[in-house]
Design a protein around this motif. Sequence first.
Motif, mmCIF file in Angstrom:
data_model
loop_
_atom_site.group_PDB
_atom_site.id
_atom_site.type_symbol
_atom_site.label_atom_id
_atom_site.label_comp_id
_atom_site.label_asym_id
_atom_site.label_seq_id
_atom_site.Cartn_x
_atom_site.Cartn_y
_atom_site.Cartn_z
ATOM 1 N N ILE A 212 32.597 42.395 39.549
ATOM 2 C CA ILE A 212 33.545 41.746 39.651
ATOM 3 C C ILE A 212 33.816 40.908 40.593
ATOM 4 N N ARG A 213 33.889 41.728 41.664
ATOM 5 C CA ARG A 213 33.620 40.719 42.555
ATOM 6 C C ARG A 213 32.750 39.833 43.171
ATOM 7 N N ALA A 214 31.552 39.711 42.525
ATOM 8 C CA ALA A 214 30.498 39.263 42.836
ATOM 9 C C ALA A 214 30.849 37.645 41.921
ATOM 10 N N TRP A 215 31.279 37.989 40.768
ATOM 11 C CA TRP A 215 31.186 36.845 39.385
ATOM 12 C C TRP A 215 32.599 36.698 39.613
ATOM 13 N N VAL A 216 33.674 36.500 40.564
ATOM 14 C CA VAL A 216 34.558 35.905 40.890
ATOM 15 C C VAL A 216 34.474 35.064 41.852
ATOM 16 N N SER B 75 38.345 41.401 31.882
ATOM 17 C CA SER B 75 38.250 39.730 31.235
ATOM 18 C C SER B 75 39.076 38.923 32.749
ATOM 19 N N VAL B 76 37.916 37.835 33.313
ATOM 20 C CA VAL B 76 38.931 37.342 33.956
ATOM 21 C C VAL B 76 39.250 36.054 33.537
ATOM 22 N N LEU B 77 40.464 35.470 33.761
ATOM 23 C CA LEU B 77 41.433 33.994 33.325
ATOM 24 C C LEU B 77 41.429 33.463 34.078
ATOM 25 N N ARG C 200 42.055 26.765 39.858
ATOM 26 C CA ARG C 200 40.819 27.805 39.582
ATOM 27 C C ARG C 200 41.559 29.489 40.057
ATOM 28 N N GLU C 201 43.170 29.007 40.205
ATOM 29 C CA GLU C 201 43.802 29.730 40.512
ATOM 30 C C GLU C 201 43.652 31.586 38.816
ATOM 31 N N ALA C 202 43.245 32.614 39.264
ATOM 32 C CA ALA C 202 42.885 33.726 38.300
ATOM 33 C C ALA C 202 43.656 34.896 38.558
ATOM 34 N N ALA C 203 43.818 35.616 36.796
ATOM 35 C CA ALA C 203 44.074 37.111 37.056
ATOM 36 C C ALA C 203 43.062 38.133 36.472
ATOM 37 N N ILE C 204 43.320 38.640 36.708
ATOM 38 C CA ILE C 204 41.563 39.983 36.108
ATOM 39 C C ILE C 204 42.990 40.526 35.763
ATOM 40 N N VAL C 205 41.288 41.048 34.304
ATOM 41 C CA VAL C 205 42.692 42.420 32.957
ATOM 42 C C VAL C 205 42.121 42.674 32.790
ATOM 43 N N ASP C 206 42.250 44.142 33.269
ATOM 44 C CA ASP C 206 42.036 45.667 33.135
ATOM 45 C C ASP C 206 40.756 45.843 34.422
ATOM 46 N N MET D 173 43.044 20.160 31.866
ATOM 47 C CA MET D 173 43.515 21.594 32.091
ATOM 48 C C MET D 173 43.077 22.096 31.147
ATOM 49 N N SER D 174 42.489 23.214 31.157
ATOM 50 C CA SER D 174 43.563 24.283 30.490
ATOM 51 C C SER D 174 42.584 25.709 30.980
ATOM 52 N N LEU D 175 43.240 26.789 30.164
ATOM 53 C CA LEU D 175 42.635 28.116 30.593
ATOM 54 C C LEU D 175 41.620 28.709 30.382
ATOM 55 N N GLN D 176 40.648 29.282 30.736
ATOM 56 C CA GLN D 176 39.589 29.858 30.709
ATOM 57 C C GLN D 176 39.602 31.247 30.930
ATOM 58 N N TYR D 177 38.070 32.320 29.994
ATOM 59 C CA TYR D 177 37.943 32.881 30.356
ATOM 60 C C TYR D 177 36.633 33.610 30.158
ATOM 61 N N HIS D 178 36.495 34.943 31.206
ATOM 62 C CA HIS D 178 35.373 35.738 31.138
ATOM 63 C C HIS D 178 35.078 36.405 30.701
ATOM 64 N N LEU D 179 34.292 37.412 30.330
ATOM 65 C CA LEU D 179 34.613 39.309 30.218
ATOM 66 C C LEU D 179 33.070 39.286 31.520
ATOM 67 N N ILE D 180 33.553 40.811 31.339
ATOM 68 C CA ILE D 180 32.949 41.059 32.618
ATOM 69 C C ILE D 180 33.181 42.767 31.780
ATOM 70 N N PRO D 181 31.738 43.047 31.059
ATOM 71 C CA PRO D 181 31.568 44.612 30.396
ATOM 72 C C PRO D 181 31.223 45.646 31.615
ATOM 73 N N VAL D 182 32.190 46.598 31.889
ATOM 74 C CA VAL D 182 31.783 47.377 33.417
ATOM 75 C C VAL D 182 31.837 49.122 32.906
ATOM 76 N N THR D 183 31.173 49.497 33.170
ATOM 77 C CA THR D 183 31.079 51.150 33.313
ATOM 78 C C THR D 183 29.801 51.514 32.604
#
Length: 121
Positions: free
Chosen positions: A40-44, A18-20, A26-32, A1-11
């Motif tokens: 963002i919605r589509a990727w999540v 970021s999504v962690l 599969r519990e997540a946090a969206i950052v900024d 088990m580990s924390l994953q992340y993905h960057l979504i460049p916006v605007t």
Amino acid sequence: MSLQYHLIPVTPFAQNCSVLWCDVTREAAIVDAGGDIDRIRAWVAQQGLTVTKLLLTHGHIDHLWDAAEIEADHQCRVLFHQETGPMARDGDFFKNFGMPWSHRAVSGGEVILGDTTATIE
């Protein structure tokens, strides 16, 4: 088990949203969530994540533009550092962006995502 992340460049300015997430639960946090809510919605959704938190690194509009929609979509907690200026001191700050004042400032400590714990310093 580990924390994953993905960057979504916006605007057009390509700020990083970021999504962690915990790769077990599969519990997540969206950052900024600073814009491009549909991306963002589509990727999540494609990843099958359950968003339980929205983390804001600071109060600039390019970091919280879509925060109200993220909160409404996921009924998630909104967390930010207590030293982020008006967010920590002014309950009307978020109301100006359509968000009820139900948010919690954190001065450090742990943010739990499923089976994974991240530390805020």
